[in-house]
Design an enzyme around this catalytic site. Structure first.
Site, PDB file in Angstrom:
ATOM      1  N   GLU A   6       0.812  -1.228   0.000  1.00 17.40           N
ATOM      2  CA  GLU A   6       0.000   0.000   0.000  1.00 17.40           C
ATOM      3  C   GLU A   6       0.844   1.276   0.000  1.00 17.40           C
ATOM      4  O   GLU A   6       0.767   2.097   0.928  1.00 17.40           O
ATOM      5  CB  GLU A   6      -0.969   0.005   1.188  1.00 17.40           C
ATOM      6  CG  GLU A   6      -2.051  -1.028   1.042  1.00 17.40           C
ATOM      7  CD  GLU A   6      -3.207  -0.852   2.036  1.00 17.40           C
ATOM      8  OE1 GLU A   6      -3.015  -0.191   3.065  1.00 17.40           O
ATOM      9  OE2 GLU A   6      -4.288  -1.384   1.764  1.00 17.40           O
ATOM     10  N   GLU A  44      -6.466  -7.964  -0.692  1.00 15.82           N
ATOM     11  CA  GLU A  44      -6.863  -8.030   0.714  1.00 15.82           C
ATOM     12  C   GLU A  44      -8.353  -7.740   0.810  1.00 15.82           C
ATOM     13  O   GLU A  44      -8.888  -6.909   0.072  1.00 15.82           O
ATOM     14  CB  GLU A  44      -6.156  -6.957   1.556  1.00 15.82           C
ATOM     15  CG  GLU A  44      -4.673  -7.118   1.725  1.00 15.82           C
ATOM     16  CD  GLU A  44      -4.087  -5.973   2.548  1.00 15.82           C
ATOM     17  OE1 GLU A  44      -4.825  -5.345   3.336  1.00 15.82           O
ATOM     18  OE2 GLU A  44      -2.894  -5.694   2.383  1.00 15.82           O
TER      19      GLU A  44
HETATM   20  C1  GLA Z   1      -4.150  -2.604   4.839  1.00 17.20           C
HETATM   21  C2  GLA Z   1      -2.775  -3.216   4.958  1.00 17.20           C
HETATM   22  C3  GLA Z   1      -2.759  -4.468   5.773  1.00 17.20           C
HETATM   23  C4  GLA Z   1      -3.648  -4.350   6.983  1.00 17.20           C
HETATM   24  C5  GLA Z   1      -5.031  -3.992   6.541  1.00 17.20           C
HETATM   25  C6  GLA Z   1      -6.027  -3.908   7.676  1.00 17.20           C
HETATM   26  O1  GLA Z   1      -4.855  -2.998   3.742  1.00 17.20           O
HETATM   27  O2  GLA Z   1      -2.182  -3.453   3.728  1.00 17.20           O
HETATM   28  O3  GLA Z   1      -1.431  -4.729   6.160  1.00 17.20           O
HETATM   29  O4  GLA Z   1      -3.146  -3.374   7.839  1.00 17.20           O
HETATM   30  O5  GLA Z   1      -4.994  -2.727   5.931  1.00 17.20           O
HETATM   31  O6  GLA Z   1      -7.311  -3.664   7.189  1.00 17.20           O
END
Ligand code: GLA
Ligand code: ZN
Length: 687
Positions: free
Chosen positions: A158, A323
């Site tokens: 991210e 995710e």
């Molecule tokens: C983000 C991060 C993850 C985690 C999620 C929690 O997407 O990439 O590592 O922290 O949030 O929702």
């Protein structure tokens, strides 16, 4: 002709199911790791993203490497025929690195350097950080290049945020010199620096935007955001270089954020640009299901829009949900657990819009720190006898029945335009108050097609448009060079273009067009716009069509003049009574519509229903369904896959007007079918 996109790796045969797996938190608990692998079978999970935050576990001291644990995890994944998405761990650094090389730490807009800690807290310019990450990536690539588990690189995590350190300031000035041909006068003109005595006489005077106040040079703000995107991509490319060198056949992605850039308009990266640098788009989807401000169907429509945007970034190539949560998150204001049926429904929705994976954050809940209460497949109880695990296993089993869907895409005849730079510039624009709601407006136009079961691409303004019957660009505030000409050609050749109030106002430097709005779009639209009237939240105005139908407007009414365009509706109140509210300009074989005010939903329903009819647009299926149910289609050009999803809390009946095979049960069905609340059907026509 059938056309399927290739999967991300020849070893991948169907849809991916699994997620972020952090065994590096459990290295002293081999029993836990054994249990993880047993439970992977029960959850029908085949894919794991590993090493995302593994840096201190693989390099505990500078130059001291401990890859053995990762070897073992990769081997165990391969032994059971699974896949590994291997991450480069630059998202978080070991303490020794920050301690020895403080330049890697990010500096805030207030010019104060952050302390060690957190994650995503590094400078994108720092030569030390670039060198350290590239070196580690090279070692990972060398070590795992032939590993039978490796299917994809997950570069960092991210990417986001910005750094204001001296190195970044210098890089910003160099980037500006490139953009403005080393000509400071050019920059001064583009940024309109005569305003408030902002003229720069030396490049050294230019700095990133200060943290105070909104009255800053808008051109500077915009270029800074562009620079941040460009510098982040440069950092990413530096990470990718050794990977491409050593593993040219392994594709590369980085996980984009779902809501972050779309809901906080003045932050974030331009994914239109970033998408060009990845092989496959992946993103992290965390909608607030069951919230108290929006119906489930309304949220579903917003999520559908984001899915369609990410699919369209790579011209329809299936994307990955990298995710998602199997239950709740820990960072919404209120963290609701998914109600019965919602997990399956929400995951199927992503697949319906083009995802070839359902991956979770996270496999097992951490015992400590900030994510210890974030949803996970395996909860602290440690076994599979939980509601969430059962939901995940059910989805795993379902996805296992759908291998033929992978590689198929969505074929759309309508495109909605969304532009990150318009979003940035609109966020800066003072004068239109707090109601701008650019994304919401795009999503409201999108809603009509979503409700009709008509597939939509959500595209950025540079994308080709000639395959679409209809292109809608709500509030396209910023117009790039060549865009108007492109849309003129599109209309000449038979395309239908729709745009609205607050379009065509600034150029790519955020300089207002001289000579009236909508700037270069005036000839195409056959109108010119004089003023935008803003309304208080409770105020409304009305307009009446030539057939006598009356609609309500709110927030913005633009005062326009028809030059060549035909007037389809006129305001009937206030000092603009009689002025045009909706116009159309016929151009060649096509036409261009202008909607001068922000209007009630009923107007969009009627306006687009008529256009759909006129343009012969029909859903690619024979299903009748009520409001709140979404029907989406993926196709390989020959075979369609139809997803029927009930985004309401009630039972709903849909009517299948032809024979379909239910891909979950294997049975054939037709006629009336009842869907449970949040119920789904995945169908394939029987010919
Ligand atoms: C983000 C991060 C993850 C985690 C999620 C929690 O997407 O990439 O590592 O922290 O949030 O929702
Ligand atoms: Zn920096």
């Amino acid at each position: 002709m059938t056309r399927r996109w290739k999967t991300i790796h020849p070893r991948v045969k169907g849809l991916l199911h699994g997620g972020d797996y952090n065994p590096d938190q459990w290295l002293d608990s081999p029993d836990v790791i054994n249990e993880d692998f047993l439970l992977m079978e029960l959850a029908h999970a085949n894919t794991f993203s590993v090493n995302i935050f593994g840096w201190s576990a693989i390099e505990p001291e500078e130059g001291v490497y401990r890859f053995e644990w990762l070897d073992r995890i990769m081997d165990r994944i391969a032994e059971r025929g699974g896949h590994a998405i291997l991450a480069t761990p630059s998202g978080a650094r070991p303490a020794w690195l920050s301690e020895k090389y403080p330049e890697v730490l990010r500096v805030g807009a207030n010019r104060v350097r952050n302390l060690h800690g957190q994650r995503h807290n590094h400078c994108y310019t720092s030569p030390v950080y670039r060198q350290k990450t590239a070196r580690l990536n090279r070692m990972l690539a060398e070590r795992y290049k032939d590993h039978p588990a490796l299917i994809l690189w997950h570069v960092s995590n991210e990417y986001g945020g910005e750094c204001h350190c001296d190195l970044c300031q210098e890089a910003f000035r160099n980037w500006l010199k490139q953009q403005y041909d080393h000509d400071l006068a050019k920059l001064n003109h583009a940024w309109w620096t005569g305003f408030w005595s902002h003229t720069f006489s030396e490049w050294s005077q230019i700095e990133s935007p200060a943290p105070h106040g909104e009255d800053q040079v808008h051109g500077l703000n915009l270029d800074w955001k562009r620079f941040v995107t460009s510098q982040t991509i440069a950092f990413y490319n530096n990470e990718v270089k050794p990977l491409k060198e050593i593993t040219p056949d392994i594709e590369v992605t980085t996980n984009f954020m779902g809501s972050y850039p779309l809901m906080k308009p003045d932050t974030g990266l331009n994914y239109e640009e970033f998408a060009k640098a990845v092989d496959v788009v992946s993103w992290d989807s965390y909608p607030a299901w069951h919230n108290d401000w929006q119906s489930t169907a309304s949220l579903a429509k917003d999520v559908a829009f984001v899915n369609d945007l990410y699919r369209s970034l790579k011209d329809g190539r299936p994307f990955l949900i990298m995710e998602s949560t199997p239950s709740q998150v820990n960072w919404h204001e209120i963290n609701k657990a998914k109600r019965a049926g919602m997990h399956k429904l929400s995951t199927v929705q992503s697949v319906a819009h083009g995802s070839d994976s359902i991956l979770y954050f996270q496999w097992r809940k951490s015992r400590g720190s900030s994510e210890k209460f974030h949803g996970a497949v395996i909860d602290h109880v440690g076994h599979e006898h939980t509601r969430v695990f059962a939901d995940v296993a059910e989805v795993g089993e379902l996805l296992g029945k759908l291998p033929e869907i992978s590689g198929t895409t969505v074929k759309a005849e309508v495109a909605i335009m969304f532009d990150w730079e318009t979003e940035w510039a609109l966020a800066d624009a003072q004068g239109f108050g707090k109601n701008k709601k650019y994304i919401d407006t795009c999503q409201e136009h999108y809603r009509v097609f979503w409700e009709a079961g008509i597939p939509v691409d959500v595209i950025t303004p540079d994308k080709p448009v000639n395959t679409y019957k209809l292109v809608i660009a709500p509030m396209l505030y910023m117009i790039r060079e060549g865009f108007a000409e492109k849309m003129e050609r599109y209309a000449e050749q038979g395309g239908t273009f729709v745009t609205t109030y607050m379009s065509g106002i600034v150029d790519r430097h955020d300089l207002v067009f001289s000579g009236g709005f909508p700037g270069p779009l005036k000839p195409l639209l056959g109108i010119w716009a004089e003023e935008v009237d803003s309304l208080y939240p409770k105020e409304v105005r009305h307009f009446v069509t030539s057939e006598g139908v009356r609609y309500q407007s709110h927030d913005y009414c633009e005062l326009i003049h028809a030059v060549d365009a035909e007037v389809l509706a006129r305001f009937d109140s206030d000092f603009y009574e009689g002025q045009p509210a909706v116009t159309v300009n016929r151009r060649g074989a096509g036409q261009a519509y202008y909607i001068a005010s922000r209007n009630e939903a009923r107007f969009h329903d009627d306006f687009y229903a008529r256009l759909m009819k006129e343009l012969n647009m029909a859903p690619p299926h024979a299903i009748q369904f009520p409001k709140g149910v979404s029907v989406q289609a993926r196709t390989d050009g020959e075979t369609d896959y139809i997803f029927v999803m009930n985004f309401t809390e009630e039972r709903q009946t849909v009517k299948l007007d032809q024979d379909y095979r239910n891909l979950d049960s294997g049975h054939s069905i037709h006629g009336n079918v009842e869907l449970q609340p949040y119920g789904i059907l995945i169908l394939k026509p029987i010919s």
